[in-house]
Write an enzyme that holds these catalytic residues in place. Structure first.
Site, PDB file in Angstrom:
ATOM      1  CE  LYS A   1       2.462  -2.534  -4.237  1.00 57.00           C
ATOM      2  NZ  LYS A   1       2.058  -2.095  -2.892  1.00 57.00           N
TER       3      LYS A   1
ATOM      4  N   GLY B   1      -4.422  -4.426  -3.823  1.00 53.31           N
ATOM      5  CA  GLY B   1      -5.421  -3.414  -4.171  1.00 53.31           C
ATOM      6  C   GLY B   1      -4.655  -2.160  -4.544  1.00 53.31           C
ATOM      7  CG  HIS B   2      -1.845  -2.117  -7.017  1.00 53.64           C
ATOM      8  ND1 HIS B   2      -0.900  -2.629  -7.853  1.00 53.64           N
ATOM      9  CD2 HIS B   2      -1.601  -2.667  -5.797  1.00 53.64           C
ATOM     10  CE1 HIS B   2      -0.102  -3.455  -7.176  1.00 53.64           C
ATOM     11  NE2 HIS B   2      -0.528  -3.501  -5.931  1.00 53.64           N
TER      12      HIS B   2
ATOM     13  CD  GLN C   1       0.907  -8.963  -2.601  1.00 52.58           C
ATOM     14  OE1 GLN C   1       1.542  -9.510  -3.468  1.00 52.58           O
ATOM     15  NE2 GLN C   1      -0.361  -8.657  -2.765  1.00 52.58           N
TER      16      GLN C   1
ATOM     17  CG  ASP D   1      -1.874  -1.200   1.208  1.00 52.12           C
ATOM     18  OD1 ASP D   1      -2.207  -1.683   0.107  1.00 52.12           O
ATOM     19  OD2 ASP D   1      -2.238  -1.665   2.298  1.00 52.12           O
TER      20      ASP D   1
END
Ligand code: GDP
Ligand code: IMO
Ligand code: MG
Length: 428
Positions: A16, A40-41, A224, A13
Site C-alpha cells: 500500500k 509499516g508502509h 492493514q 503488507d
C-alpha cells in the site's frame, strides 16, 4: 476526481505504501483513516527506504498535506520519533504539512502493557498482534473511556488522565500476575510528546470538508487489509479497526458521495503475519521462495515487527471477497517480479468445505481453517520483469495471470508493480 480510497485487499503488507506514493503524486491531501503504528508502509525513493508507521506516504511529496484521521489510534511518543526520523532523512514534517485529528484516540503505555498481557493470557490462541497496544486502545474508545488527541492541548489535565489510565491498567495487570507500570515514568515522555504535537492538532473532518468542496483531490490511505478487518476478516484473528473502504468514511468523517474511486492493492501471492487461518499457506520450498531470504528489504519479513511472513499462492477467493466488500473500482497488483522463474503458478479459485464448493470464504475462522483451496494452474514465465514499464514488456503468461485475476474479481487491473522503486510500474 475528489476522493480515492486505497485499501489493502489481503492480510496487510500488499504494498500500500508504494501504491499510495504513486497515487499521492496526483493528490493534494493524503489521509490515514485507521490503525496506528501496527502499520509499516515502505516507500523506496532514490536510494532511501522509508518505513512509515503513522505518517501517510504522501509526506514524501512536498506539495501534499497529510492527515491522521479520527479513526486512528496514535502513540504520541512514537509519532514524535517518526517525525524526527523523517526530518533526519531530509523530510521535515512541519505542522502545515501534517494535521492530527483532535478526535483520534491515543495509545498509552497502559494499552501496550495490556496488549502483551492479553496475548499471554490467550496462550496458544494468541492473535500474534504487533504488541503496539492497538486492541486495548480501540477497546477504550468503544468503551467510552479513551483519551483523545485533542486532550493533549491541556497539559495538566492530560497528565492526570494518563495517570488514571495507567493506575487502572495496573489493577488489571496485577490481577493477571503481570508487572505494574511505574506511573510517573510512563507519563513523562507522553507529556513531552503532547507538548511537541500541540501545533499539529486540528479538526480534520472540517478541514477535509472544506478542501473537498474547493476541489482538492484526497487520497485515503488504508492500513492493514480487508482480511484483518474486525467485521469482515477472520475474526478473532483480526485487528480492532475497519481497514475496509467503509472505514475510510467514518475514520475521516467524509460522506460516500465524495468518493469516486476505490483502489484495491493486492500482492500477486498471499502473505500473512500473525495467527489465524490462511487457506493457501505453503510450508514448502515454494513458500520459502516467495518469502525470500531476507537479504532484500522487500523480502517477506514484517516492516513493523521483523517477523517472517507466512506465504502461499494467491487466494482468488479472498480477493474476490475483498472486491465485493470494498467495491473496488480497480486493482493494483504488486510484486509481480517475484513470480518470475516458476514453471507454473497456482491460483485458488474456490474452496471445498464439507463436500461443498464455495465461491466466497465462510464467516467462521474455524470453518476457514478447514477449507481446501481448489487451484487453477497457469503457465509461469522465466523473464526478469524489473525493467518492464508497459504491457508490451510483459510476457504473455504474466498478462494471462493478470487477466485471470481481473476476471475472478470482476474488477479491472489498472497497474502492476515489478519492483519496489517508484518507476517500476506498468500501467494499463
Ligand atoms: P504495506 O504495508 O502494504 O505498505 O506493505 P509493506 O511495505 O509492509 O510491504 C511491501 C514490501 O514490498 C515493501 O518492502 C515494498 O518496498 C515491497 N514492494 C512493493 N512493491 C513491490 C514490487 O513490485 N516488487 C518488489 N520486489 N517489492 C515490492
Ligand atoms: P500494514 O498497514 C500486516 C496484524 C498482526 C496481527 C493482527 C492484529 O503494514 O499492512 P494488531 O497489532 O493490529 O492488534 O494485530 O493484525 N497486522 C498486520 N499485518 N500488516 C499490517 O499493517 C498489520 N497490522 C496489523 O500481525 O495478526
Ligand atoms: Mg506493512
Amino acid at each position: 476526481m475528489p476522493a480515492t480510497i486505497l485499501v489493502g485487499a489481503q492480510w496487510g503488507d500488499e504494498g500500500k505504501g508504494r501504491v499510495a506514493d504513486w497515487l499521492a503524486a496526483e493528490s493534494d491531501i493524503v489521509a490515514r483513516y485507521g490503525g496506528g503504528d501496527n502499520a509499516g508502509h515502505t516507500v523506496y525513493v532514490g536510494d532511501q527506504v522509508f518505513k512509515l508507521h503513522m505518517v501517510p506516504s504522501g509526506i514524501l511529496h512536498e506539495r501534499v498535506v497529510c492527515v491522521l484521521g479520527n479513526g486512528m489510534v496514535i502513540n504520541p511518543v512514537n509519532l514524535v520519533k517518526e517525525i524526527e526520523h523523517l526530518a533526519q532523512m531530509g523530510v521535515p514534517v512541519e505542522p502545515a504539512r501534517l494535521l492530527i485529528s483532535a478526535r483520534a484516540h491515543l495509545i498509552t503505555p497502559a494499552h501496550i502493557a495490556l496488549d502483551r498481557a492479553s496475548e499471554q493470557a490467550r496462550g496458544s490462541q494468541a492473535i500474534g498482534t504487533t504488541l503496539r497496544g492497538i486492541g486495548p486502545a480501540y477497546l477504550d474508545k468503544t468503551g467510552r473511556r479513551g483519551i483523545r488527541a485533542g486532550e493533549m492541548l491541556e497539559a495538566d489535565r492530560f497528565a492526570e488522565r494518563l495517570r488514571d489510565a495507567i493506575k487502572s491498567a495496573n489493577q488489571t495487570l496485577a490481577a493477571q500476575g503481570m508487572e505494574p507500570l511505574d506511573v510517573e515514568q510512563a507519563v513523562e515522555p507522553y507529556c513531552e510528546a503532547a507538548a511537541r504535537l500541540k501545533p499539529y492538532i486540528a479538526d480534520t473532518a472540517v478541514f477535509l470538508y472544506e478542501r473537498l468542496r474547493a476541489g482538492a483531490r484526497v487520497l485515503c490511505e488504508g492500513a492493514q487489509g480487508t482480511l484483518l478487518d474486525v467485521d469482515h476478516g477472520s475474526y478473532p484473528f483480526v485487528t480492532s479497526s475497519s481497514p475496509t473502504a467503509g472505514g475510510a468514511l467514518t475514520g475521516l468523517g467524509i460522506g460516500p458521495g465524495a468518493v469516486d474511486r476505490v483502489v484495491g492493492a493486492a500482492k500477486c501471492f498471499s502473505t500473512r503475519v500473525g495467527s489465524g487461518p490462511m487457506p493457501t499457506e505453503l510450508h514448502d520450498e515454494v513458500g520459502d521462495r516467495l518469502r525470500g531470504t531476507g537479504e532484500h528489504f522487500w523480502d517477506e519479513y514484517g516492516t513493523t515487527t521483523g517477523r517472517p511472513r507466512r506465504c502461499g499462492w494467491l487466494d482468488g477467493v479472498m480477493l474476490r471477497y475483498a472486491a465485493a466488500i470494498n467495491g473496488f473500482t480497480e486493482l493494483v497488483l504488486t510484486k509481480l517480479d517475484v513470480l518470475s522463474g516458476f514453471t507454473a503458478l497456482k491460483l485458488a479459485v474456490a474452496y471445498r468445505l464439507d463436500g461443498q464448493t464455495l465461491a466466497f470464504p465462510p464467516a467462521a475462522a474455524e470453518a476457514l481453517e478447514r477449507v481446501e483451496p481448489i487451484y487453477e494452474t497457469l503457465p509461469g514465465w522465466q523473464e526478469n520483469l524489473s525493467q518492464a514499464r508497459q504491457a508490451a514488456d510483459l510476457p504473455e503468461a504474466a498478462l494471462q495471470y493478470i487477466q485471470r485475476i481481473a476476471a475472478l474479481c470482476e474488477v479491472p487491473v489498472s497497474a502492476v508493480s515489478v519492483g519496489p522503486e517508484r518507476d517500476q510500474l506498468v500501467r494499463f
